[in-house]
Design an enzyme around this catalytic site. Sequence first.
Site, PDB file in Angstrom:
ATOM      1  N   ASP A   4       0.796  -1.227   0.000  1.00 35.13           N
ATOM      2  CA  ASP A   4       0.000   0.000   0.000  1.00 35.13           C
ATOM      3  C   ASP A   4       0.830   1.280   0.000  1.00 35.13           C
ATOM      4  OD1 ASP A   4      -2.169  -1.707   0.140  1.00 35.13           O
ATOM      5  OD2 ASP A   4      -2.215  -1.660   2.335  1.00 35.13           O
ATOM      6  N   HIS A  32      -4.708  -1.724  -5.659  1.00 34.25           N
ATOM      7  CA  HIS A  32      -3.908  -0.621  -6.193  1.00 34.25           C
ATOM      8  C   HIS A  32      -4.837   0.511  -6.618  1.00 34.25           C
ATOM      9  CE1 HIS A  32      -0.311  -3.503  -7.171  1.00 34.25           C
ATOM     10  NE2 HIS A  32      -0.670  -3.507  -5.910  1.00 34.25           N
TER      11      HIS A  32
HETATM   12  P1  GDP Z   1      -0.687   0.271  -3.529  1.00 34.99           P
HETATM   13  O1  GDP Z   1      -1.266  -1.001  -3.043  1.00 34.99           O
HETATM   14  O2  GDP Z   1       0.797   0.335  -3.307  1.00 34.99           O
HETATM   15  O3  GDP Z   1      -1.047   0.582  -4.947  1.00 34.99           O
HETATM   16  O4  GDP Z   1      -1.309   1.433  -2.638  1.00 34.99           O
HETATM   17  P2  GDP Z   1      -2.874   1.589  -2.212  1.00 34.99           P
HETATM   18  O5  GDP Z   1      -3.634   2.076  -3.372  1.00 34.99           O
HETATM   19  O6  GDP Z   1      -3.353   0.370  -1.527  1.00 34.99           O
HETATM   20  O7  GDP Z   1      -2.749   2.679  -1.080  1.00 34.99           O
HETATM   21  C1  GDP Z   1      -2.189   3.926  -1.325  1.00 34.99           C
HETATM   22  C2  GDP Z   1      -3.245   4.996  -0.955  1.00 34.99           C
HETATM   23  O8  GDP Z   1      -2.609   6.248  -0.885  1.00 34.99           O
HETATM   24  C3  GDP Z   1      -4.321   5.144  -1.998  1.00 34.99           C
HETATM   25  O9  GDP Z   1      -5.512   5.533  -1.365  1.00 34.99           O
HETATM   26  C4  GDP Z   1      -3.794   6.256  -2.892  1.00 34.99           C
HETATM   27  O10 GDP Z   1      -4.820   6.969  -3.585  1.00 34.99           O
HETATM   28  C5  GDP Z   1      -3.153   7.137  -1.865  1.00 34.99           C
HETATM   29  N1  GDP Z   1      -1.984   7.903  -2.317  1.00 34.99           N
HETATM   30  C6  GDP Z   1      -0.994   7.559  -3.170  1.00 34.99           C
HETATM   31  N2  GDP Z   1      -0.034   8.506  -3.188  1.00 34.99           N
HETATM   32  C7  GDP Z   1      -0.420   9.466  -2.331  1.00 34.99           C
HETATM   33  C8  GDP Z   1       0.160  10.684  -1.882  1.00 34.99           C
HETATM   34  O11 GDP Z   1       1.259  11.076  -2.263  1.00 34.99           O
HETATM   35  N3  GDP Z   1      -0.541  11.415  -0.959  1.00 34.99           N
HETATM   36  C9  GDP Z   1      -1.751  11.008  -0.482  1.00 34.99           C
HETATM   37  N4  GDP Z   1      -2.357  11.763   0.412  1.00 34.99           N
HETATM   38  N5  GDP Z   1      -2.325   9.857  -0.887  1.00 34.99           N
HETATM   39  C10 GDP Z   1      -1.664   9.095  -1.780  1.00 34.99           C
HETATM   40  P1  IMO Z   2      -0.829  -4.211  -2.231  1.00 39.41           P
HETATM   41  O1  IMO Z   2      -0.376  -4.752  -3.574  1.00 39.41           O
HETATM   42  C1  IMO Z   2      -0.938  -4.618   2.101  1.00 39.41           C
HETATM   43  C2  IMO Z   2      -0.600  -8.669   3.725  1.00 39.41           C
HETATM   44  C3  IMO Z   2      -1.845  -9.083   4.475  1.00 39.41           C
HETATM   45  C4  IMO Z   2      -1.255 -10.069   5.463  1.00 39.41           C
HETATM   46  C5  IMO Z   2      -0.167 -10.771   4.646  1.00 39.41           C
HETATM   47  C6  IMO Z   2      -0.612 -12.087   4.017  1.00 39.41           C
HETATM   48  O2  IMO Z   2      -2.112  -3.508  -2.251  1.00 39.41           O
HETATM   49  O3  IMO Z   2       0.290  -3.440  -1.614  1.00 39.41           O
HETATM   50  P2  IMO Z   2      -2.236 -12.725   1.982  1.00 39.41           P
HETATM   51  O4  IMO Z   2      -3.685 -12.413   1.778  1.00 39.41           O
HETATM   52  O5  IMO Z   2      -1.349 -12.238   0.879  1.00 39.41           O
HETATM   53  O6  IMO Z   2      -1.986 -14.171   2.305  1.00 39.41           O
HETATM   54  O7  IMO Z   2      -1.841 -11.905   3.337  1.00 39.41           O
HETATM   55  O8  IMO Z   2       0.191  -9.844   3.621  1.00 39.41           O
HETATM   56  N1  IMO Z   2      -0.826  -8.173   2.349  1.00 39.41           N
HETATM   57  C7  IMO Z   2      -0.890  -6.897   2.012  1.00 39.41           C
HETATM   58  N2  IMO Z   2      -0.844  -5.781   2.765  1.00 39.41           N
HETATM   59  N3  IMO Z   2      -1.041  -4.507   0.765  1.00 39.41           N
HETATM   60  C8  IMO Z   2      -1.067  -5.597  -0.012  1.00 39.41           C
HETATM   61  O9  IMO Z   2      -1.069  -5.541  -1.366  1.00 39.41           O
HETATM   62  C9  IMO Z   2      -1.016  -6.876   0.610  1.00 39.41           C
HETATM   63  N4  IMO Z   2      -1.032  -8.129   0.157  1.00 39.41           N
HETATM   64  C10 IMO Z   2      -0.917  -8.925   1.225  1.00 39.41           C
HETATM   65  O10 IMO Z   2      -2.455  -7.993   5.107  1.00 39.41           O
HETATM   66  O11 IMO Z   2      -0.623  -9.373   6.510  1.00 39.41           O
HETATM   67 MG    MG Z   3      -2.775  -1.637  -1.769  1.00 36.94          MG
END
Ligand code: GDP
Ligand code: IMO
Ligand code: MG
Length: 429
Positions: A4, A32
């Site tokens: 994340d 994502h």
């Molecule tokens: P990913 O799994 O790595 O793609 O990340 P996620 O989408 O799960 O979580 C990142 C969160 O942060 C999302 O809600 C994005 O819209 C938000 N986000 C990404 N970059 C920024 C940033 O620079 N500032 C803020 N405030 N939010 C961001």
């Molecule tokens: P993105 O791509 C955050 C974490 C789960 C748990 C561990 C194992 O959005 O960054 P799983 O379901 O894979 O067997 O869970 O890994 N986990 C993540 N945490 N972002 C993710 O994906 C994750 N994918 C798995 O929370 O601790």
């Molecule tokens: Mg994510």
Amino acid sequence: MWGDEGKGKIVDLLAGGFDCVVRYNGGANAGHTVWIGPEKFALHLLPAGILRTGVVAVIGPGVVVDPQALMEEIAGLTARGMKIGDQLKISSRAHLVMPYHKLEDQLSEGVASGGQKLGTTVRGIGPCYAEKARRSGGIRFDDLLNEPALADRVRRIVENKAKVLAALYGHDQPPDVEACLHVITDARASLSGYICDTTQYLDDAIRSGRRLLFEGANGLLLDIDHGTFPFVTSSSTGPAGVASGAGVPPTILRRTIGVTKAYSTRVGSGPFVTELSDAVGDRIREQGHEYGTTTGRPRRCGWFDAVACRYSARLGGATDLAVMHLDTLAGFERVGICTAYECDGERLDVPPAGVARLERCRPVIEYLPGWGDEVRDARTRSQLPPNARAYVECIESLVGAAVTIVSVGPERSQTLLGGGWDRVVQDAA
Ligand code: GDP
Ligand code: IMO
Ligand code: MG
């Protein structure tokens, strides 16, 4: 890091400058997020390149695909007016996550009894990869097209599963075989047109000079070998996973971007040395809207962990760092950075391998002065307040990789690009 970080935003931003975006690991555990103007997209299985016209989105052999989740995602985008067609390719070698994998994930996590073990996303990821590694009972996309007696095999798999789940978890309701067969027929009906030998497709793309961007899922500290085992996911999440997970030669990677937040978060169980279980952690969570994209769970928050990030950057061979969420730290009087761990009287510069020792590590925190001003409107590094700039430079020197991207908000435009990425994005536009 632990997921994340904002990978979706970075992949989407850069995708326009590439011909293909390829997922190589994980499955629908990923969430994502991409913002295009006021519109939010949360992608789980579809590579973020799917949102760019003319970019081919490839789901590689190393991804475990829940066909129901994928069909829902495709339907969601279609309902928003997008046409997918030839833009999507699914590897014939990728394994299917079946309903009994999700059930097993739930049972092993004790979801029904309110327990929490690894704190997985309960998307069936671990059970599906385990099935694949066991080499008995795995179902691949190729089987949908070329295995005439697949339905009979599915029946046998389900019968076996019922025994295993009863023995291991005392679960007395066998998985619904008809529901499993429906998944197969629906997947065959809806997804067949996308299935192909993606390794051949990518080889042709490489030979004709097309540009490939690989989209990692889950985070390097959740890597099955290098993460905080057993509190990890079940795939090779970092750049090392690209070659096997996408089916491309290991020599083709030119640059690898390590994506990290300007602080740390983790969702699910497992050691987290810089975790702040106090008002500061709560404030980061609220300012950063730190709630899971896939499960909605509140994310654990803490200061930036340079020890963990340096380790990740080393393993991933990061040529570039993208520092995300710099805006979230605005308004803090001081901002902490963990420069080393202390464990059993010893100072550590790399994370120890074992969870028990990692749990005993205490962070050595150095504080830098905060910046009061909003940074969301900055468009170049020089427009950042001096203290914010100094903070980014501190991350750069502690991690030992060039910060070429700084993100100051969730949208595409809220990004400060250097290292030539500005040209990649401009060329695409
Ligand atoms: P990913 O799994 O790595 O793609 O990340 P996620 O989408 O799960 O979580 C990142 C969160 O942060 C999302 O809600 C994005 O819209 C938000 N986000 C990404 N970059 C920024 C940033 O620079 N500032 C803020 N405030 N939010 C961001
Ligand atoms: P993105 O791509 C955050 C974490 C789960 C748990 C561990 C194992 O959005 O960054 P799983 O379901 O894979 O067997 O869970 O890994 N986990 C993540 N945490 N972002 C993710 O994906 C994750 N994918 C798995 O929370 O601790
Ligand atoms: Mg994510």
